[in-house]
Scaffold this motif. Structure first.
Motif, PDB file in Angstrom:
ATOM      1  N   THR B 320       0.838  -1.213   0.000  1.00 12.16           N
ATOM      2  CA  THR B 320       0.000   0.000   0.000  1.00 12.16           C
ATOM      3  C   THR B 320       0.866   1.253   0.000  1.00 12.16           C
ATOM      4  O   THR B 320       0.528   2.250  -0.636  1.00 12.16           O
ATOM      5  CB  THR B 320      -0.960   0.052   1.213  1.00 12.16           C
ATOM      6  OG1 THR B 320      -0.280  -0.462   2.348  1.00 12.16           O
ATOM      7  CG2 THR B 320      -2.218  -0.735   0.971  1.00 12.16           C
ATOM      8  N   THR B 321       1.987   1.176   0.703  1.00 15.64           N
ATOM      9  CA  THR B 321       2.873   2.341   0.740  1.00 15.64           C
ATOM     10  C   THR B 321       3.375   2.674  -0.660  1.00 15.64           C
ATOM     11  O   THR B 321       3.421   3.845  -1.060  1.00 15.64           O
ATOM     12  CB  THR B 321       4.070   2.092   1.675  1.00 15.64           C
ATOM     13  OG1 THR B 321       3.574   1.711   2.942  1.00 15.64           O
ATOM     14  CG2 THR B 321       4.928   3.325   1.819  1.00 15.64           C
ATOM     15  N   VAL B 322       3.740   1.653  -1.382  1.00 13.13           N
ATOM     16  CA  VAL B 322       4.216   1.868  -2.748  1.00 13.13           C
ATOM     17  C   VAL B 322       3.135   2.568  -3.567  1.00 13.13           C
ATOM     18  O   VAL B 322       3.409   3.516  -4.312  1.00 13.13           O
ATOM     19  CB  VAL B 322       4.664   0.528  -3.382  1.00 13.13           C
ATOM     20  CG1 VAL B 322       4.859   0.679  -4.881  1.00 13.13           C
ATOM     21  CG2 VAL B 322       5.947   0.039  -2.722  1.00 13.13           C
ATOM     22  N   ALA B 323       1.918   2.133  -3.380  1.00 11.74           N
ATOM     23  CA  ALA B 323       0.809   2.771  -4.107  1.00 11.74           C
ATOM     24  C   ALA B 323       0.641   4.224  -3.664  1.00 11.74           C
ATOM     25  O   ALA B 323       0.426   5.121  -4.484  1.00 11.74           O
ATOM     26  CB  ALA B 323      -0.477   1.991  -3.880  1.00 11.74           C
ATOM     27  N   GLN B 324       0.808   4.458  -2.361  1.00 12.21           N
ATOM     28  CA  GLN B 324       0.671   5.835  -1.846  1.00 12.21           C
ATOM     29  C   GLN B 324       1.765   6.747  -2.402  1.00 12.21           C
ATOM     30  O   GLN B 324       1.545   7.927  -2.650  1.00 12.21           O
ATOM     31  CB  GLN B 324       0.757   5.842  -0.318  1.00 12.21           C
ATOM     32  CG  GLN B 324      -0.526   5.384   0.357  1.00 12.21           C
ATOM     33  CD  GLN B 324      -0.294   5.006   1.822  1.00 12.21           C
ATOM     34  OE1 GLN B 324       0.837   5.083   2.318  1.00 12.21           O
ATOM     35  NE2 GLN B 324      -1.356   4.603   2.491  1.00 12.21           N
TER      36      GLN B 324
END
Ligand SMILES: [Fe+2]
Ligand SMILES: [Fe+2]
Ligand SMILES: [Zn+2]
Lengths: 509, 338
Positions: B320-324
């Motif tokens: 999710t962090t990568v997406a953020q």
């Protein structure tokens, strides 16, 4: 995981420092070390063991920030107080500020250059110990650049000559002397920079460069600059220990380093010494209240402290005093007089003012230089007559500059005050002129580098300085009326008199 | 000569230096402006560097990322040296009190065993990451064009070694005053499989000669790494009774918020540049996209190791962090779609 043993071996201060600094490093294995540190081989310096670097100081980031923040708080409080109380009116005389104009135009940009290139060392030296020490110095030098600007900023609001120092540093003829000096160091490799700036500038010549300005400030009512000087002192002592460790480290790593380092000492002594010609004339001519003569300063800070102390220690490594040191010693009797005479004649194209020294001043000079000054006194006597007859002397032509130090060719042979010293080298069919053997030697060792010099006079002739005539060039320099020329009757002088009339009539209210 | 205190006000003849008047008009300048704007030499350099004769001593060409007018960019924090060191003195003092507290109350000893392992295996090796971040930032401080950018980079470099020292002090405390835990962490950084992808990525980023691209790559890595270890794990730590981890982590997440301020402003300025905007955006996108993929992959084994210890969902958080991070770049005007 392994649980930490309860009766752990406590770290000594040295081990703790090393855990917080050099132990952060590791041997790269995914990228060759030569690719990560591409600049530490071409100079021929051999380093076998970077871990042999002895930390010149042990300051961690938290202690550094705390200590420096406290110092700056005190310094800025003084600056604010001085500005609010119109402290500039308590200077000995407005002409004192010529020394500070020279400082802001000539020295402050060098602090910034040092900041940038110590950042280079903090990236590009292979050893984590010297990288961290360089990082601290890089920050210190930014501090110096900015605190100097903020210290002198208040004077800029009331006096001429300060207002466009950065623009001028990149263009004006006498400022190419300090600029080319530091450009020379930045364009050298990391090891030469360590010797050029870390050792020669920050250790060998630092007292000669800085103490005259700071003592001049304290003798002439310049509280902000004096406070800045005190405040920078603890930084400078770290810089000195770094410079000393740098030279010892290079010398101890490999015997083959000795001749390379010796050459750099020879080069950078002379390079730095030539820059101090500007300090010499400042000390002898620009301070309304005298501190000491250049000759005394040179004897104390260079002959006694360096030749008598440092070089005795360096002899152990096979290092001898700088090659052209004898010439510098001879010059101590006359360099300031010749340098000021040059500036006096060209100050209409400078951002400081000059004037014929008063009788009292001439007497002082004669006391300080009993053997040489009588000759120069005749010059001033003659010039005073010119001034009385309305013919204040300015040279209208352009001087020839030394290809290396870029000072106008006005220095003489040591044994004859009337014979201009001029040396030359023909390189690839082109003739290059030098003010001294020292400068010629430097050129002859690196002709490809020094033929690139951006010589302000050549540049004017080539049409690169805005115009072919003096007013056009001065405009391109960013000069405004009042920046240069004669002090008596100048904008600063007139204001000073008016403000003091005003001050005296309204004083005591 | 001494004069009495004056009541007469002497009007200054100038409000500030000429170069600032040319840029901002005839108004008083701040200490940040006087101490920063136009400080770097821009013309009439005397000699080409011996270590790279193809360039000038300072040149915009040390990076593909360029600004038409470098001083259109300023540090939103207005940091010159004095406020910078003052802010950092406060940060380190706050960290020092945290560490004192943790030591006095024996808090590291009271960590749940899994969290104790996490500090040893995951947190402490990051000091080496921070040390590399210093070098990457220092390169930008030397080779960058314009004193506003290089000043931020120089302070960031010092910050990173400061972060490395904070982690090291945690390690010393955690090791009961010895360097044993730091030694273990270093061995892990150099040898453990968990860390090799990240170490490889870090070494490759250090080898990048373009300071702007290296800064973007580092920042992309930072965004993921800081979110995972100092924001996400901070939350998990609180929920798991590992208060001391949280107390340490907060100092790093608040530092990172400060770091974001100058970098986000810089990225915005690069992207919005009237002349170089499009090239900048493309180069940032390309660099960030590659770095994001790499850091995602490099942190997988680390996230797995963390999950194995504290039975969390670091892996999912990493995704999710990568997406953020993609979204964050998009908000700055950089499209990171592959
Ligand atoms: Fe300095
Ligand atoms: Fe210094
Ligand atoms: Zn010369």
């Amino acid at each position: 995981m392994t649980i930490a043993p309860k009766a752990a071996r406590k770290l000594t201060m040295k081990q703790r420092y090393s855990a917080l600094t050099r132990d952060l490093d590791w041997e790269p294995s995914y990228v060759p070390a030569e690719e990560l540190f591409p600049y530490t081989r071409f100079e021929g310096i051999k380093i076998h063991d970077w871990s042999k670097w002895e930390d010149p100081f042990r300051l961690t980031v938290d202690a550094y920030a705390k200590y420096q923040a406290e110092k700056d708080k005190r310094l800025y409080a003084v600056l604010d107080g001085f500005a609010q109380s119109q402290g500039h009116l308590s200077l000995t005389d407005a002409s004192y500020l010529n020394a500070m104009k020279l400082f802001l135009q000539g020295v402050t940009p060098l602090e910034y250059q040092a900041h940038r290139n110590f950042a280079y060392l903090s990236r590009h030296l292979n050893g984590p110990g010297p990288r961290f020490a360089s990082l601290c110095q890089s920050l210190d030098e930014m501090r110096h650049a900015q605190t100097e600007i903020h210290t002198l900023s208040n004077y800029n609001k009331y006096y001429s000559g300060f207002h466009d120092y950065l623009h001028m540093h990149d263009r004006v003829w006498y400022l190419s002397v300090p600029k080319s000096f530091f450009d020379d160091a930045l364009s050298a490799g990391p090891f030469e920079f360590l010797i050029a700036i870390g050792f020669s500038f920050e250790y060998l010549l630092t007292n000669l460069l800085f103490v005259p300005f700071m003592s001049g400030a304290s003798f002439n009512g310049d509280l902000p600059t004096m406070t800045f000087g005190f405040s920078a002192q603890s930084d400078e002592s770290r810089h000195m220990t770094l410079g000393l460790e740098a030279i010892k480290f290079l010398l101890e790593q490999d015997e083959d380093n000795v001749p390379i380092v010796q050459h750099w000492i020879d080069k950078w002594f002379w390079r730095g010494y030539r820059v101090t010609a500007l300090v010499a004339q400042m000390l002898d001519y620009m301070l309304p209240r005298k501190v000491m003569s250049w000759k005394e300063a040179f004897e104390l800070y260079f002959e006694q402290q360096m030749l008598g102390g440092l070089f005795q220690d360096l002899a152990f490594y096979g290092i001898r005093p700088p090659r052209d040191v004898e010439k510098a010693i001879q010059e101590k009797d006359y360099i300031s007089h010749q340098a000021y005479w040059i500036l006096y004649q060209f100050s209409h194209a400078a951002a400081f003012t000059t004037s014929v020294p008063s009788d009292e001043h001439l007497d002082w000079l004669e006391e300080q230089y009993p053997d040489t000054f009588p000759t120069y006194r005749k010059l001033w006597d003659k010039e005073r007559k010119n001034v009385e007859n309305g013919g204040r002397h300015f040279v209208r032509g352009l001087p020839q500059l030394c290809q290396v130090c870029q000072i106008p060719m006005g220095f003489t042979e040591a044994d004859d005050p009337f014979i201009q010293c001029q040396r030359e080298t023909i390189f690839e069919g082109e003739r290059y002129n030098f003010c001294s053997d020292g400068c010629k030697n430097i050129f002859d060792h690196e002709p490809v580098k020094f033929r690139q010099s951006w010589l302000p006079v050549h540049q004017i002739y080539q049409g690169n300085c805005g115009a072919a005539d003096l007013p056009g060039v001065l405009q391109w320099y960013g000069m405004q009326p009042g920046d240069g020329g004669e002090y008596l009757g100048s904008v600063d002088h007139e204001n000073w008199l008016a403000w003091h009339d005003m001050a005296e009539t309204t004083g005591g209210n | 000569m001494q004069f009495e205190l004056r009541t007469q006000v002497i009007e200054p003849t100038r409000k500030t230096f000429s170069h600032l008047v040319r840029r901002y008009g005839d108004r008083p300048a701040s200490r940040y402006e006087e101490g920063t704007i136009d400080l770097q030499a821009v013309t009439n350099f005397h000699y080409r560097p011996l270590w790279d004769p193809s360039r000038e001593i300072y040149s915009p060409d040390y990076s593909v990322l360029k600004l038409t007018d470098v001083y259109a960019y300023t540090d939103p924090r207005q940091f010159y040296y004095a406020p910078y060191v003052t802010a950092r003195a406060d940060l380190h003092e706050a960290f020092g009190s945290t560490l004192d507290y943790l030591e006095k109350r024996g808090m590291f000893d009271r960590l749940p065993p899994a969290w104790s392992s996490l500090v040893q295996d995951i947190l402490l090796p990051l000091r080496h990451y921070e040390a590399a971040a210093q070098m990457i930032s220092s390169a930008a401080a030397r080779f960058g064009w314009g004193a506003t950018i290089t000043q931020c980079a120089a302070y960031a470099a010092f910050d990173r070694i400061g972060n490395a020292q904070m982690l090291s002090r945690v390690g010393i405390s955690f090791g009961g005053g010895s360097a044993d835990c730091l030694d273990l962490a270093k061995t892990a950084w150099i040898e453990a499989d968990t860390w090799q992808p990240l170490r490889k990525l870090v070494e490759e980023t250090l080898a990048e000669r373009d300071w702007g691209k290296a800064l973007i790559a580092l920042d992309t890595m930072d965004r993921v790494l800081y979110t995972l270890f100092y924001t996400h794990l901070d939350d998990v730590a609180i929920a798991s009774g590992a208060g001391s981890y949280s107390l340490v982590a907060q100092h790093f997440s608040s530092w990172f918020a400060d770091q974001r301020r100058w970098l986000d402003a810089l990225i915005k300025a690069w992207v919005a540049d009237p002349e170089h905007g499009a090239t900048n955006a493309a180069a940032i996108s390309q660099t960030a996209l590659a770095a994001l993929g790499e850091i995602h992959e490099a942190l997988c084994p680390v996230a797995s190791a963390a999950d194995a210890l504290i039975d969390d969902n670091c892996h999912i958080t990493l995704d999710t962090t990568v997406a953020q991070v993609r979204d964050a770049y998009a908000a700055l005007g950089v499209n990171l779609e592959a």
